[in-house]
Design a protein around this motif. Structure first.
Motif, PDB file in Angstrom:
ATOM      1  N   MET A 483       0.827  -1.206   0.000  1.00  0.00           N
ATOM      2  CA  MET A 483       0.000   0.000   0.000  1.00  0.00           C
ATOM      3  C   MET A 483       0.863   1.258   0.000  1.00  0.00           C
ATOM      4  O   MET A 483       0.547   2.245  -0.690  1.00  0.00           O
ATOM      5  CB  MET A 483      -0.940  -0.009   1.204  1.00  0.00           C
ATOM      6  N   ILE A 484       1.942   1.252   0.762  1.00  0.00           N
ATOM      7  CA  ILE A 484       2.858   2.396   0.760  1.00  0.00           C
ATOM      8  C   ILE A 484       3.437   2.604  -0.640  1.00  0.00           C
ATOM      9  O   ILE A 484       3.528   3.734  -1.135  1.00  0.00           O
ATOM     10  CB  ILE A 484       3.978   2.193   1.798  1.00  0.00           C
ATOM     11  N   LYS A 485       3.807   1.514  -1.283  1.00  0.00           N
ATOM     12  CA  LYS A 485       4.355   1.596  -2.643  1.00  0.00           C
ATOM     13  C   LYS A 485       3.324   2.177  -3.608  1.00  0.00           C
ATOM     14  O   LYS A 485       3.654   3.004  -4.470  1.00  0.00           O
ATOM     15  CB  LYS A 485       4.788   0.201  -3.102  1.00  0.00           C
ATOM     16  N   PHE A 486       2.072   1.771  -3.465  1.00  0.00           N
ATOM     17  CA  PHE A 486       1.000   2.270  -4.326  1.00  0.00           C
ATOM     18  C   PHE A 486       0.890   3.794  -4.241  1.00  0.00           C
ATOM     19  O   PHE A 486       0.774   4.480  -5.262  1.00  0.00           O
ATOM     20  CB  PHE A 486      -0.316   1.613  -3.907  1.00  0.00           C
ATOM     21  N   TYR A 487       0.944   4.327  -3.032  1.00  0.00           N
ATOM     22  CA  TYR A 487       0.781   5.772  -2.860  1.00  0.00           C
ATOM     23  C   TYR A 487       2.043   6.572  -3.174  1.00  0.00           C
ATOM     24  O   TYR A 487       1.952   7.767  -3.470  1.00  0.00           O
ATOM     25  CB  TYR A 487       0.345   6.085  -1.431  1.00  0.00           C
ATOM     26  N   SER A 488       3.202   5.940  -3.090  1.00  0.00           N
ATOM     27  CA  SER A 488       4.446   6.715  -3.185  1.00  0.00           C
ATOM     28  C   SER A 488       5.213   6.507  -4.485  1.00  0.00           C
ATOM     29  O   SER A 488       6.217   7.179  -4.721  1.00  0.00           O
ATOM     30  CB  SER A 488       5.358   6.369  -2.001  1.00  0.00           C
ATOM     31  N   ASP A 489       4.786   5.589  -5.329  1.00  0.00           N
ATOM     32  CA  ASP A 489       5.482   5.386  -6.609  1.00  0.00           C
ATOM     33  C   ASP A 489       5.184   6.527  -7.585  1.00  0.00           C
ATOM     34  O   ASP A 489       4.060   7.021  -7.640  1.00  0.00           O
ATOM     35  CB  ASP A 489       5.046   4.060  -7.235  1.00  0.00           C
TER      36      ASP A 489
END
Length: 489
Positions: A483-489
């Motif tokens: 989820m962090i990757k989804f928002y920060s990519d």
């Protein structure tokens, strides 16, 4: 007056559209946020959505590279279609307070209630169709609402954020669209308690970044504190006969559960949050009683001064940010058949184990672990259910004494006894599970999602299962990372 927002007939091309080709953000959207407020009303058998207001509101905080939700974990989904071409250009799944209400005894009796809700989307350049879908008991999406929206409408509200609000920039790592933008909203702090608020913000940010994977991925976050002074300190406690005038109207006893702490005043929530760009909201409630809540892609709440404050924040944020399920099953909840039997839940950390050879977290299973995985469930159930009975009786006594105006010292004594028992039980549970043959291993353990049988979790212990200063299990940890990757990519 010409109606600018027209209710559309349900059109087949809007229902069940899956992931399509990558969407070009700059072709379809501006770098701003469209806030769409609506009313969601009904009971267990019926639900209706009615548009309220639309706002042009600040920078877009969400991702711009991945506009179609890759997870689809919620019980509802908002889909946005380009009106001219019919192309799906945005989709985001979510849960809602109404979605929980419709599983309660009241809703089953046909008692209808109305809740305020919001969908946030990037601000479209051209006319769009907004569709809202709900899952049926088989977890298939069905459309329940569709609306044409003209972004050039003169009726879209462009108000500035309300005055009298202070914003604290606690961590700035980069542009909003490339980071997880997390806002702590202060609830139940008076103007005279601003000093305590600042200390609490520092304390909870430190707790947040002491836990993996947030610790290792700190540079993926922007964090804000948002403060509007409350007229009174604390929050509502209907079971105690106590009500306070506060910034967000948070209340214990939500949906009939004494520890469930929520606000149903969505407009006040969104107005306050509009002072910052945000992907996730944490409501920090100035109170010493144990309580909190978390609803996926809505918000989480936690009290600041309870002995379990670290657990409360991290556990509830697991719900609201990542869509993790509760793994516990021995304590009472207000829901009925929250997870229908024989249907695989959408949450990543529980399973109905319909196909033991294809467990959703099979890539993380500890080699050689049996599926399902035997554990000391009978003994755990025996002593934890006994504690839950005592806890419930104590809570009912405390509530009754407060409503009846019992002497304060008597109430305080009983509250201290309850807190002591809670701490002792927490230690007992932690030590018991640490001795398990499967401690630290990933398996498939029966007992999860408010159900003693028929649902399974990945580990004997996890912060989504029991109280205490403990990590997310490997399955929950991986879900949070994604989820962090989804928002920060």
């Amino acid at each position: 007056m010409t109606l600018v927002l027209l209710l559309l007939a349900f059109t087949p091309f809007l229902v069940g559209a899956g992931n399509q080709a990558k969407v070009d953000f700059n072709r379809f959207f501006l770098d701003r946020t469209m806030r769409i407020d609506y009313y969601h009303l009904g009971d267990n058998q019926q639900e209706v959505i009615a548009l309220d207001k639309i706002y042009d509101q600040g920078l877009w905080a969400g991702p711009v590279k991945t506009l179609i939700d890759p997870f689809m974990r919620g019980r509802y989904c908002a889909r946005v279609y380009d009106q001219a071409s019919g192309q799906l250009i945005f989709a985001r799944a979510f849960d809602s307070l109404f979605g929980e209400y419709k599983t309660t005894d009241e809703a089953l009796k046909g008692i209808k209630r109305t809740f305020q809700e919001t969908v946030l989307i990037p601000y479209p350049k051209q006319k769009i169709s907004l569709a809202i879908e709900v899952r049926d008991k088989n977890n298939n999406f069905h459309q329940i609402f569709s609306q044409e929206i003209d972004p050039a409408s003169i009726f879209i509200i462009k108000e500035k954020p309300e005055s009298g609000v202070k914003v604290y920039e606690l961590l700035k790592s980069g542009p909003p669209s490339q980071k997880v933008d997390l806002a702590f909203l202060a609830e139940g702090y008076t103007a005279a308690e601003e000093g305590k608020l600042k200390q609490d913000l520092d304390r909870f940010v430190a707790v947040f970044f002491s836990q993996e994977p947030y610790k290792s991925l700190k540079n993926k976050f922007n964090i804000y504190g948002v403060f509007k002074p409350s007229a009174e300190s604390g929050c509502d406690e209907p079971g105690y006969g106590q009500f306070k005038q506060t910034a967000l109207g948070c209340s214990f006893d939500s949906l009939g559960s004494d520890r469930y702490l929520l606000t149903d005043d969505n407009r006040r929530l969104r107005d306050l949050a509009s002072n910052v760009p945000y992907d996730a909201l944490m409501i920090m409630v100035n109170h010493n009683r144990y309580g909190g809540g978390g609803i996926y892609n809505l918000y989480c709440t936690f009290t600041t001064d309870n002995q379990w404050y670290e657990y409360l924040m991290l556990h509830e944020f697991g719900h609201s940010f990542t869509g993790l399920a509760d793994e516990y099953y021995t304590s009472q909840v207000a829901y009925n058949e929250f997870y229908p039997r024989g249907i695989e839940p959408v949450e990543p950390n529980i399973t109905a184990l319909l196909n033991p050879k294809d467990v959703k977290w099979k890539k993380l299973l500890t080699p050689g672990t049996a599926v399902p995985t035997p554990w000391e469930k009978e003994e755990f159930d025996r002593f934890d259910l006994a504690y839950q009975k005592v806890r419930q009786e104590l809570n009912e006594r405390i509530a009754r004494m407060k409503r009846e105006g019992a002497p304060k010292d008597e109430v305080t004594k009983l509250e201290a006894e309850s807190e002591k028992l809670s701490l002792e039980q927490g230690k007992k549970v932690e030590e018991f599970l640490a001795r398990s043959k499967y401690a630290g291993k990933v398996g498939v353990f029966e007992g999860a999602g408010y159900a003693s049988t028929g649902l399974y979790r990945p580990a004997v212990d996890c912060i989504m299962f029991t109280k205490g200063a403990k990590p997310y299990c490997p399955v929950c940890l991986e879900a949070v990372r994604q989820m962090i990757k989804f928002y920060s990519d």
